[in-house]
Write an enzyme that holds these catalytic residues in place. Structure first.
Site, mmCIF file in Angstrom:
data_model
loop_
_atom_site.group_PDB
_atom_site.id
_atom_site.type_symbol
_atom_site.label_atom_id
_atom_site.label_comp_id
_atom_site.label_asym_id
_atom_site.label_seq_id
_atom_site.Cartn_x
_atom_site.Cartn_y
_atom_site.Cartn_z
ATOM 1 C CB CYS A 101 -0.901 0.005 1.238
ATOM 2 S SG CYS A 101 -2.220 1.230 1.122
ATOM 3 C CB CYS A 103 -1.752 5.172 3.356
ATOM 4 S SG CYS A 103 -1.779 3.614 4.228
ATOM 5 C CB CYS A 111 -4.242 3.767 -0.268
ATOM 6 S SG CYS A 111 -4.660 3.743 1.490
ATOM 7 C CE LYS A 176 -7.647 -1.133 4.692
ATOM 8 N NZ LYS A 176 -6.266 -0.772 4.324
ATOM 9 N NE ARG A 186 -6.587 5.343 8.555
ATOM 10 C CZ ARG A 186 -7.760 5.649 8.025
ATOM 11 N NH1 ARG A 186 -8.296 6.832 8.252
ATOM 12 N NH2 ARG A 186 -8.378 4.777 7.261
ATOM 13 N NE ARG A 198 -6.532 5.005 4.588
ATOM 14 C CZ ARG A 198 -5.533 5.881 4.527
ATOM 15 N NH1 ARG A 198 -5.449 6.706 3.503
ATOM 16 N NH2 ARG A 198 -4.629 5.940 5.488
ATOM 17 C CD GLU A 214 -14.531 -4.585 -3.676
ATOM 18 O OE1 GLU A 214 -13.491 -5.080 -4.163
ATOM 19 O OE2 GLU A 214 -14.853 -3.407 -3.829
ATOM 20 C CE LYS A 229 -7.136 -3.379 7.850
ATOM 21 N NZ LYS A 229 -5.979 -2.877 7.175
ATOM 22 C CB SER A 255 -4.908 -0.478 15.275
ATOM 23 O OG SER A 255 -5.738 0.302 14.432
ATOM 24 C CE1 TYR A 294 -0.854 -4.089 14.797
ATOM 25 C CE2 TYR A 294 -3.250 -4.278 14.869
ATOM 26 C CZ TYR A 294 -2.094 -3.866 14.225
ATOM 27 O OH TYR A 294 -2.182 -3.252 13.006
#
Ligand code: PBG
Length: 309
Positions: A101, A103, A111, A176, A186, A198, A214, A229, A255, A294
């Site tokens: 990507c 970004c 992006c 996404k 971010r 976005r 998609e 996601k 995140s 994470y």
């Protein structure tokens, strides 16, 4: 004995943020337990992650410099390329997934390439091909485009094949969503868009059927694995993609999902370990084969110590 769903450390993928310098481990304030690390420190983490039974990491880069098109993302000497070469040499058994990507690499934080104030889908495709080939050459085992441009899986597949990289698989961020849950990422990746949002390329959270379209397009274009996601707010999409497609399915506990658990636990309102494990088993129950989180290392540690809840 009658438990229907299992979670194991082999189901987990651990995201890492690679930054310039040496001996750097800079804590990300909004994501307790997560740091941006220089290549040498990332290497140490990769050795530990492997010994903890986690089979794969997902790499994001914080480049030294940014420009309008994100050209450092396809430099041979780019930050992720350097990390890939170092990790591959030291821990060859660890599966290296490279996020593709722009970004993190563009000075405007979008992006892709901007034209007349908007992201140009087709100009961005050409740069995605360059980035994907560069990352695969540097040692990425899996290419994971997260940009959400239309036609990117096909374009990247063609570029990899033309470069003799036909055995490098593509993990497509197929569904996404344009999510506010990416907020802490971010901060970590310094990738907040300087203007606008976005929503012209990421999906409307209201659209479940569009997510299937998609995914179907990405399958036709040659995706080898699919991703949904974020994870927990989109378990219905995880379930439906699992039902309709045969490819391995990955869910990304993003995140904001992680930070919510951490923040509530820091206030004494939730038990971090229990809510982490409950959310991961829920994502598996909905149909995900693999989970990017994470909390992967925390979960692996708990599983290793015999967690059964
Ligand atoms: C890059 C990208 C993002 C995430 C993964 N890849 C951010 C975004 O789309 O704004 C988010 C991951 C997370 O929140 O943990 N496009």
């Amino acid at each position: 004995m009658v438990r229907e769903t299992r979670l194991a450390s082999e189901d987990l993928i651990y995201p890492l943020f690679v930054c310039p310098g040496s001996d750097v481990a800079e804590a990300v304030e909004s994501m307790p337990g997560v740091s941006r690390c220089s290549v040498d420190r990332v290497l140490d983490i990769c050795v530990d992650v492997t010994s903890e039974g986690i089979p794969a990491v997902l790499l994001f880069g914080l480049p030294e410099s940014k420009d309008a098109i994100g050209s450092t993302s396809w430099s041979d000497d780019g930050i992720v390329q350097r990390a890939l070469r170092a990790i591959k040499a030291a821990v060859p058994e660890l599966v290296l997934i490279a996020d593709v990507c722009f970004c993190e690499y563009t000075d405007h934080g979008h992006c892709g390439v901007i034209e007349d104030g908007e992201v140009s889908n087709d100009k961005t495709l050409e740069n995605l091909a360059l980035q994907a080939v560069s990352l695969a050459r540097a040692g990425a085992d899996v290419i994971a485009p997260s940009d959400m441009m239309d036609g990117r899986v096909g374009r990247i597949r063609q570029a990899l094949d033309d470069s003799g990289l036909e055995s490098t698989p593509i993990l497509s961020y197929a569904a996404k969503f344009a999510s506010a849950f990416y907020g802490p990422f971010r901060d970590a990746a310094d990738s907040t868009p300087a203007f606008g949002d976005r929503r012209s390329y990421q999906m409307d959270p209201a659209n479940g059927r569009e997510a299937l379209r998609e995914a179907a397009l990405d399958v036709l274009e040659g995706a080898d694995l699919l991703m949904v996601k974020p994870a927990l707010p989109y378990l219905d999409v995880v379930r439906e993609v699992r039902r309709r497609f045969e490819l391995p399915l990955v869910a990304y506990q993003v995140s904001g999902e992680y930070s919510m658990l951490r923040a509530a636990a820091a206030n004494g309102w939730l038990d971090y370990e229990r809510v982490l494990m409950e959310s991961l088993i829920a994502i598996r129950r909905a149909g995900a084969d693999l989970i990017i989180t994470y909390g992967a290392r925390d979960a692996a540690r708990l599983l290793d110590s015999g967690w059964t809840e």
